[in-house]
Structure formats: structure tokens, C-alpha cells
Write a protein that holds these residues in place. Structure first.
Motif, short mmCIF file in Angstrom:
data_model
loop_
_atom_site.label_atom_id
_atom_site.label_comp_id
_atom_site.label_asym_id
_atom_site.label_seq_id
_atom_site.Cartn_x
_atom_site.Cartn_y
_atom_site.Cartn_z
N GLY A 124 0.74 -0.69 0.02
CA GLY A 124 -0.20 0.09 -0.05
C GLY A 124 0.49 1.32 -0.01
N PHE A 125 0.31 2.21 -1.07
CA PHE A 125 1.04 3.21 -0.44
C PHE A 125 2.68 3.66 -1.63
N SER A 130 0.31 -1.36 -7.23
CA SER A 130 -1.59 -0.97 -7.23
C SER A 130 -1.97 -2.23 -6.03
N ILE A 131 -3.16 -1.86 -5.79
CA ILE A 131 -4.17 -3.24 -5.58
C ILE A 131 -4.09 -4.25 -6.05
N ALA A 132 -3.40 -4.42 -7.47
CA ALA A 132 -3.28 -5.58 -8.45
C ALA A 132 -2.74 -6.17 -7.83
N HIS A 133 -1.54 -5.71 -7.58
CA HIS A 133 0.46 -6.60 -6.90
C HIS A 133 -0.48 -7.06 -5.62
N ASN A 134 -0.69 -6.50 -4.83
CA ASN A 134 -1.18 -7.04 -3.95
C ASN A 134 -2.53 -7.65 -4.40
N ALA A 135 -3.25 -7.49 -4.98
CA ALA A 135 -4.12 -9.49 -5.01
C ALA A 135 -3.59 -10.51 -5.69
N TYR A 351 -15.39 8.14 -16.13
CA TYR A 351 -14.24 7.73 -16.53
C TYR A 351 -13.18 7.30 -15.97
N GLY A 352 -12.94 8.17 -14.99
CA GLY A 352 -12.67 7.50 -13.78
C GLY A 352 -12.76 5.69 -13.80
N HIS A 353 -14.38 5.32 -13.22
CA HIS A 353 -13.88 4.20 -13.30
C HIS A 353 -13.59 3.48 -14.51
N MET A 354 -13.57 3.64 -15.39
CA MET A 354 -13.38 2.90 -16.61
C MET A 354 -11.64 2.75 -16.62
N CYS A 355 -11.22 3.75 -16.20
CA CYS A 355 -10.06 3.54 -16.51
C CYS A 355 -8.97 2.60 -15.23
N PHE A 356 -10.13 2.94 -14.20
CA PHE A 356 -9.53 2.39 -12.76
C PHE A 356 -9.86 0.32 -14.07
N ILE A 357 -11.26 0.27 -14.32
CA ILE A 357 -10.70 -1.24 -15.03
C ILE A 357 -10.22 -1.29 -15.80
N LYS A 358 -9.55 -0.46 -16.89
CA LYS A 358 -9.06 -0.57 -18.03
C LYS A 358 -7.23 -1.15 -17.03
N SER A 359 -7.17 -0.80 -15.78
CA SER A 359 -6.09 -0.63 -15.01
C SER A 359 -5.68 -2.15 -15.17
N ILE A 360 -6.66 -3.20 -14.43
CA ILE A 360 -6.74 -4.46 -14.38
C ILE A 360 -7.08 -5.37 -15.63
#
Length: 379
Positions: A124-125, A130-135, A351-360
Motif C-alpha cells: 500500500g501507498f 497498486s491493489i492489483a499487485h496486492n491481489a 471515465y475514472g471508473h473505466m480507467c480503473f477497470i482498464k488498469s486491471i
């Protein structure tokens, strides 16, 4: 930032300082420089390095009872308070530091505490993590155990932060000053709002109401990571022994096993956490077996790391209804969910939520983005 030791020796001799004094100062300075930390001898020296008036820094540190500073006949508010609504419907109180205080805290973050080597399990931080690395650590597991720390920032008191800066090598008066700058006293109402379970477990803390890490200060995440590092190392050592996986994202601790391995008992986990000065939020402890829904820091991990189907469906529905009814029509139908939203604000939210989905999951985001671009945002 290198320290001019030769120049220091010359000036110290000119001021008739004793050899013992000079040797002690050199040993102190070289210890800090070996750790790539700035060499600072006093509060005035700190103010000089930051580029601010030492009188302002003294007033900032000397004000222990209120979050108000008086300097040159002007009154300053150290922190501004506001609340953010959490997913469970409750609120989190944020303390946003004033512009001047935030500048000082950022200097401390960049030049001192960011140099501290964190454990591999701390996710974290951290830059480029990111949270993806944690998961990812826990994907395709047989069993996942999620453990949440109770009032994580609140248990990190000024005294503990003082100990941190002292352990880095700074003299006591400076460690005390750093602790004052990076902690704050909450309003009495903050402590009164704790639920009964928290009041019982954190009884001593609530009675004393000490200065603690403020949520909103730029230094707080890194300080909390550093003070949890020993706990992380202990769990990492245990993980090697029992063959399980461990990671921590802020106050979320996750333990998992694949086909082989053994999870530590909850009793042992609780003991280690307590030994390191933290507490478990028993209401959020959860076991997730294979075949049931498994998720870590909001991401599903049963078949690789992904955003949940429910979340993707929710965002897709917003896009669909914006195209069908128009953005204003959709917002009128969802007035309770998006009060005071206009086209621009909702555009940025979606758009922010879509960017988050794209990052995962970039593949899942492509169709969404294609349909998003068909929305008429100007009607």
C-alpha cells in the motif's frame, strides 16, 4: 544531500568547540549520511533546510492543545476537518493540513521517511505498486484469510512516531519535533463517535486522546507503513516456515495458501499483531474458500485478478442508460445516487471508473470505452 563535514570541523574549531563535541557531531552526522538521510542538528537547522522561518516552526510545534497557530499576530488553522462517506455508510474524518504545514510534511516525506526500506509484503501507498499487485499474491488460492486492523492510524500515536525518528538516528529534540509536525490531536467528538467494541478495546487510547496520525497528511501513509514493517517481517518469516502467502495493503492483512501450505492460527496472528502495537477488527475477519467468491482489496482472485462482474455490469449500465435517456435524463432517474452532479462531474466520475477497470482488465474496458465515446455529453 551531502553534508560539508570539513567545513563543519573548521567552523567548530574557530568557535572553540571541544574535540569531544566535534567527534560526537561527526559520528552523528555520518550515521545519518550513511542512511542517505539529511544531516540535521537542531530545529533551526531543520527550518534552514526546509527554507522557512524557524519562529514559524517553533510555534507550530509548541501549540500542543489546539490546532491553531499564532505567528506574527496572524492566526493559522493547522488542519481543516471534513468527512468522507465509506462503503458501509459510515463516515471517515479527514484532517487536511494547511498549505504551509503540508509543504513541511511533504519535505519530511521526500527527504526522510521515503528513504526507509519497506518489506516486500507491504503493497500500500508505494510508487508503481497498486491493489492489483496486492491481489496478485493471492490469486487462485485454496483458502484466503482477510484480517483488518482496528483504527490503524489512531493507534499510531505521537510517542510511537517519536520512536520512529529516534530509531532513524535523529537526536531526541528533533525526533520530538518531527513527531509534533506529523501528528495531530483530534476533536473530542471524534473519539466519542467510536463504536462500543472499539471503545472497549482502545479504552486507554480514548481516555488519553493523544496526538495521532491524521488521515489527510501526506506523511501518514509512509509512517504507518514503517511502523508496521516489523510486523510484516514477522509474518513473512512465518510464511516461509508454514508455506503460506502474506501481504498487507494499509490496514488490510491477507493470508492465503495454494494446494499445499498451512495458514497460521487466528490466535497466533492476533498475538503478533498485538505485540507490534496494533489490534484486530474481529468484525472484518473473514475466511474465503475456493469455490466461493474470493476477493482481495476489492478485486476478485478466484480465476486470476479481475474487477468483479457486478462492478463491470454497474458501469456498463450507466453507459447504456446515458445513451438511451441522455446524460441529464439518466441523472434525473438517479438523483438520490448522484445529487448535485452535472454532465462534467458525471463524465469525470464515469471515465475514472473505466480507467480503473482498464488498469486491471484492458480487454473488458475496450467495449465500455467504445460505447462511452458514443454518449452525447452536450445535451
Amino acid at each position: 544531500m551531502s553534508f560539508p563535514f570539513e567545513q563543519f570541523i573548521i567552523q567548530a574549531k574557530e568557535q572553540n568547540k571541544s574535540p569531544e563535541f566535534i567527534d560526537a557531531c561527526l559520528a552523528y552526522g555520518k550515521n545519518l549520511q550513511e542512511k542517505e538521510l539529511p544531516v540535521i542538528f537542531s530545529l533551526e537547522h531543520l527550518a534552514m533546510q526546509i527554507g522557512i522561518q524557524s519562529s514559524y516552526l517553533r510555534n507550530l510545534i509548541g501549540d500542543d492543545n489546539r490546532n491553531i497557530i499564532y505567528h506574527n499576530e496572524y492566526k493559522y488553522q493547522r488542519y481543516n476537518y471534513f468527512k468522507l462517506k465509506k462503503r458501509d455508510g459510515k463516515f471517515r474524518e479527514i484532517m487536511s493540513p494547511s498549505k504551509d504545514l503540508k509543504y513541511i510534511q511533504k519535505w519530511i516525506l521526500v527527504n526522510i521517511i521515503s528513504k526507509y526500506p519497506l518489506s516486500e509484503s507491504c503493497k500500500g501507498f508505494r510508487k508503481n505498486i497498486s491493489i492489483a499487485h496486492n491481489a496478485k499474491v493471492h490469486e487462485n488460492s485454496e483458502v484466503i484469510l482477510k484480517v483488518d486492523l482496528l483504527k490503524f492510524y489512531d493507534t499510531i500515536t505521537e510517542k510511537r512516531v517519536y520512536g520512529l525518528f529516534k530509531s532513524l538516528g535523529y537526536v531526541s529534540n528533533l525526533a520530538y519535533s518531527f513527531a509534533k509536525i506529523t501528528t495531530a490531536k483530534h476533536r473530542y467528538s471524534y473519539w466519542d463517535d467510536f463504536d462500543e467494541n472499539s471503545k472497549e478495546i482502545l479504552k486507554d487510547l480514548i481516555e488519553n486522546r493523544p496526538a495521532i496520525l491524521p488521515q489527510g497528511a501526506p506523511t501518514s501513509p509512509m509512517i504507518s507503513n514503517i511502523l508496521a514493517t516489523k510486523m510484516d517481517y514477522r509474518f513473512e518469516a512465518l510464511a516461509r516456515k508454514l508455506n503460506f502467502n502474506y501481504s498487507r495493503y494499509a490496514d488490510d492483512l491477507t493470508f492465503s495458501i495454494k494446494k499445499e501450505g498451512k495458514l497460521p492460527s487466528l490466535k497466533l496472528i492476533t498475538t503478533i499483531i498485538a505485540n507490534e502495537g496494533f489490534f484486530i477488527n474481529t468484525k472484518k475477519t473473514k475466511y474465503m474458500k475456493k469455490g466461493c467468491k474470493q476477493y482481495v482489496t476489492g478485486l476478485t482472485t478466484s480465476n486470476g485478478v479481475n474487477v468483479s462482474k457486478e462492478y463491470r455490469k454497474e458501469i456498463s449500465e450507466h453507459i447504456y442508460y446515458c445513451r438511451k435517456f441522455g446524460v441529464n435524463g439518466h441523472l434525473e432517474r438517479r438523483l438520490n445516487e448522484f445529487p448535485k452532479y452535472n454532465n462534467i462531474k458525471f463524465h469525470n466520475w464515469l471515465y475514472g471508473h473505466m480507467c480503473f477497470i482498464k488498469s486491471i482488465n484492458e480487454k473488458a474496458s475496450k467495449k465500455m470505452l467504445k460505447n462511452f465515446n458514443k454518449i452525447n455529453w452536450y445535451i
